[in-house]
Write an enzyme that holds these catalytic residues in place. Structure first.
Site, PDB file in Angstrom:
ATOM      1  N   CYS A 117       0.798  -1.223   0.000  1.00  0.00           N
ATOM      2  CA  CYS A 117       0.000   0.000   0.000  1.00  0.00           C
ATOM      3  C   CYS A 117       0.835   1.279   0.000  1.00  0.00           C
ATOM      4  O   CYS A 117       0.307   2.362  -0.219  1.00  0.00           O
ATOM      5  CB  CYS A 117      -0.940  -0.004   1.199  1.00  0.00           C
ATOM      6  SG  CYS A 117      -1.904  -1.530   1.336  1.00  0.00           S
ATOM      7  N   HIS A 248      -3.547   6.697   2.092  1.00  0.00           N
ATOM      8  CA  HIS A 248      -4.015   5.384   1.665  1.00  0.00           C
ATOM      9  C   HIS A 248      -5.374   5.122   2.288  1.00  0.00           C
ATOM     10  O   HIS A 248      -5.571   5.316   3.494  1.00  0.00           O
ATOM     11  CB  HIS A 248      -3.000   4.319   2.095  1.00  0.00           C
ATOM     12  CG  HIS A 248      -3.509   2.930   2.009  1.00  0.00           C
ATOM     13  ND1 HIS A 248      -4.144   2.430   0.883  1.00  0.00           N
ATOM     14  CD2 HIS A 248      -3.487   1.914   2.910  1.00  0.00           C
ATOM     15  CE1 HIS A 248      -4.473   1.168   1.098  1.00  0.00           C
ATOM     16  NE2 HIS A 248      -4.095   0.839   2.324  1.00  0.00           N
ATOM     17  N   ASN A 278     -10.362  -0.676  -0.023  1.00  0.00           N
ATOM     18  CA  ASN A 278      -8.899  -0.653   0.048  1.00  0.00           C
ATOM     19  C   ASN A 278      -8.350  -1.232  -1.254  1.00  0.00           C
ATOM     20  O   ASN A 278      -8.511  -2.422  -1.523  1.00  0.00           O
ATOM     21  CB  ASN A 278      -8.442  -1.475   1.251  1.00  0.00           C
ATOM     22  CG  ASN A 278      -6.932  -1.479   1.440  1.00  0.00           C
ATOM     23  OD1 ASN A 278      -6.172  -1.205   0.512  1.00  0.00           O
ATOM     24  ND2 ASN A 278      -6.489  -1.809   2.638  1.00  0.00           N
TER      25      ASN A 278
END
EC number: 2.3.1.180
Length: 321
Positions: A117, A248, A278
């Site tokens: 990420c 993020h 996500n």
């Protein structure tokens, strides 16, 4: 020591998500969960899932084509293509090489980076260094994922979180943009808290994504504020001088807590997690493209982009857009 700002202009930004949408109610029909349970704990309402004819490379290729079209740049003018992903189509060829071939960027050196990420932010830092070359002018940094193919769709702890998509930017060492500061950190001793696709696993479940949610949450709410503060300090700025914090999109509660820790208004932290979930390395570039297209971000504003997750990794880059 504050670095000298370097030319680093975002000429174009773009994002792409699959057409198929999976809602929380869809998931509730196949596992022990509910729309209310998911929303309260994550902020996610829906996520996009790749179809049989879609992959990480095809999503990234579409984004690359959009970026070139927006900027009016030919593919043969690209010097570098960097793709951040933890869900490539193949171990080899690299996703970036697939994109390079698909768009006809014959002069571009292309390769992937794997930092989960944080990958897109790591890629931005790397591209800033690459663009410093005397004969270099344009580079693509893309983040793309098909995490739906790493998820055990019977595991409530992970299946509700992740989605697919790609995003990216076309960068130049010319123009009014600036690279102002950065903070990159890797905590490899904690990497077991988030794993996916074990290549030598002894059980079928090793192929899926596994996460210690409590450990990752604790890591994020501690490491992200520190990284943001360190990068802003290196840029010679105060937190109040940052116009937008693009984090993020792992969990809405994490973002809210980070804003509180930094004593910054939550409206400086745009979110799109409700719609896309996500998306790991695609997360920050998808959010960036959306906020630029929506007019929330204007030329000359200061942006702090921060990724965090598998590795464990955290990274922040501060830019003047």
């Amino acid at each position: 020591m504050t670095p000298t700002p370097s030319g680093f202009t975002i000429l174009a930004s773009a994002g792409q998500v699959p057409a198929k949408v999976v809602t929380n109610d869809d998931l509730a029909a196949r596992m022990d969960t509910s729309d209310e349970w998911i929303r309260q704990r994550t902020g996610i309402h829906t996520r996009h899932i790749a179809g049989d004819d879609e992959s990480t490379s095809t999503l990234c290729t579409t984004v690359a084509q959009q970026l070139l079209h927006q900027a009016g740049i030919g593919a043969d003018q690209l010097s570098y293509i960097v793709v951040a992903t933890m869900s490539p189509d193949y171990a080899t060829p690299a996703t970036a090489a697939q994109v390079q071939g698909a768009i006809g960027a014959a002069n571009a050196v292309a390769f992937d980076i794997s930092a989960a990420c944080s990958g897109f932010v790591y890629g931005l830092h790397l591209m800033q260094r690459l663009l410093a070359g005397p004969d270099v002018r344009y580079g693509l940094v893309l983040g793309g994922e098909t995490l739906s193919r790493l998820v055990d769709w019977t595991d409530r702890s992970t299946a509700v979180l992740f989605g697919d998509g790609a995003g990216g930017v076309l960068l130049s060492n010319q123009g009014s943009g600036q690279y102002l500061g950065r903070d990159l950190r890797t905590l490899g001793d904690q990497g077991a808290y988030l794993t996916a696709r074990a290549l030598h696993g002894q059980a079928p479940s090793d192929a899926f994504l596994h996460m210690n949610g409590r450990k990752i949450y604790t890591f994020a709410v501690r490491a992200v504020p520190r990284s943001l503060q360190a990068a802003v300090d290196q840029a010679g700025l105060s937190l109040d001088q940052v116009d937008h914090f693009l984090l993020h999109q792992a969990n809405a509660r994490i973002i809210t807590q980070v804003a509180k820790e930094l004593d910054q208004p939550l409206d400086k932290f745009p979110m799109n997690i409700a719609a896309v979930g996500n998306t790991a390395a695609a997360s920050e570039p998808l959010l960036l493209a959306e906020t630029i297209a929506g007019g929330q971000i204007q030329r000359g504003e200061v942006l702090a982009l921060c990724g965090f997750g598998g590795g464990l990794t955290v990274g922040t880059v501060v830019l003047r857009y």
